[in-house]
Design a protein around this motif. Sequence first.
Motif, PDB file in Angstrom:
ATOM      1  N   LEU A   1      -3.398  -2.898 -10.713  1.00 47.52           N
ATOM      2  CA  LEU A   1      -3.021  -1.526 -10.397  1.00 47.52           C
ATOM      3  C   LEU A   1      -3.200  -0.591 -11.594  1.00 47.52           C
TER       4      LEU A   1
ATOM      5  N   ILE B   1       4.473   0.239  -5.197  1.00 42.12           N
ATOM      6  CA  ILE B   1       3.675   0.358  -6.408  1.00 42.12           C
ATOM      7  C   ILE B   1       4.514   0.909  -7.558  1.00 42.12           C
ATOM      8  N   LEU B   2       5.298   1.930  -7.256  1.00 44.16           N
ATOM      9  CA  LEU B   2       6.115   2.524  -8.312  1.00 44.16           C
ATOM     10  C   LEU B   2       7.176   1.545  -8.816  1.00 44.16           C
TER      11      LEU B   2
ATOM     12  N   GLY C   1       0.810  -1.209   0.000  1.00 40.01           N
ATOM     13  CA  GLY C   1       0.000   0.000   0.000  1.00 40.01           C
ATOM     14  C   GLY C   1       0.847   1.264   0.000  1.00 40.01           C
ATOM     15  N   ASP C   2       2.153   1.107   0.042  1.00 40.04           N
ATOM     16  CA  ASP C   2       2.995   2.299   0.012  1.00 40.04           C
ATOM     17  C   ASP C   2       3.411   2.621  -1.420  1.00 40.04           C
ATOM     18  N   LYS C   3       3.699   3.863  -1.648  1.00 38.62           N
ATOM     19  CA  LYS C   3       3.947   4.299  -3.020  1.00 38.62           C
ATOM     20  C   LYS C   3       5.197   3.673  -3.629  1.00 38.62           C
ATOM     21  N   TRP C   4       6.226   3.430  -2.837  1.00 35.58           N
ATOM     22  CA  TRP C   4       7.453   2.886  -3.445  1.00 35.58           C
ATOM     23  C   TRP C   4       7.227   1.502  -4.018  1.00 35.58           C
TER      24      TRP C   4
ATOM     25  N   GLY D   1       5.583  -1.023 -10.967  1.00 38.65           N
ATOM     26  CA  GLY D   1       5.287  -0.419 -12.268  1.00 38.65           C
ATOM     27  C   GLY D   1       6.537  -0.318 -13.126  1.00 38.65           C
TER      28      GLY D   1
END
Lengths: 137, 137
Positions: free
Chosen positions: B110, B42-43, B37-40, B46
């Motif tokens: 996502l 997910i990024l 759930g943290d942005k890192w 991606g």
Amino acid sequence: MQDGTFLSLDYPNVTTSKRGDVFARNCPTRQLLDRVGDKWSILLLGMLGEGEMRFSALKRRVDGISQKMLAQTLRTLERDGLITRHVEPTVPVSVTYAITPLGRELLGALQWLIDWAETRMSAVAQAQVAYDLRMAV
Amino acid sequence: MQDGTFLSLDYPNVTTSKRGDVFARNCPTRQLLDRVGDKWSILLLGMLGEGEMRFSALKRRVDGISQKMLAQTLRTLERDGLITRHVEPTVPVSVTYAITPLGRELLGALQWLIDWAETRMSAVAQAQVAYDLRMAV
DNA sequence: CCATCAGGTTTCTAATGGAAACCAAGTGTG
DNA sequence: CACACTTGGTTTCCATTAGAAACCTGATGG
């Protein structure tokens, strides 16, 4: 998805960026992740997706959230136009939160994530066990 | 989505929970959110969705990530079976990360979120401006 | 003998999160 | 009248975490 379209190295001082610069500081996705990338936002949005709800109900039903984070997160979501806050001047005052159409859109996109979690988190758990065994040697 | 199916009040000491208890501590979605759930996460997922990449390349291209968080997040993703880590014993050593099929599945889920951000974050920005004006009175 | 590379880890500090106490306004209770 | 109780917060304090920067490792070239 190719290299140049999805990425960018430096992306300074830009508020609107073209589609696809997901890794630069100012791209829309980074803005979204910085804002609702935390679990409480997502959980509250999911909760309000079921119907409007009062502060105390949210607190009871979103397991583990503190009053501070609840108030704080609700205010952020309201500011972002994802939920509304309605104060009824009863005694004691009652405050109702509801999802907006914009919020419901976002929730729709999140549903894929939730569905994936429901079906595939067991695979993740398995992977963890396997990893820990490999590393314990 | 009805009340009883999507929610639960107390859900203690359970590791596998039935579909839909998104707001209890031990439901799959909560587990997912606590983890990626943290942005890192997910990024990085991606980023690796575009193709395998080395540590230093990831650091250069994911704007703003610290070396510590990069190492830490990559290890978590590897442990969760979402990416792999391959060490080539060159000099200096070169380490390549790649997404797994499981990770690519998650990335697919996502993508809806990313797409929503690309098209609708401007509406969020607008809502913020409107909110700040209302509150400034 | 020193600097350099990749890929980290350690250290230190700043920001954040959570627990619990406090608060405001009005209402009921002794 | 004094007091407790309600909802919906805010404040305070402490523990955890994130980030910046320094350090490390091990081989290699100058």
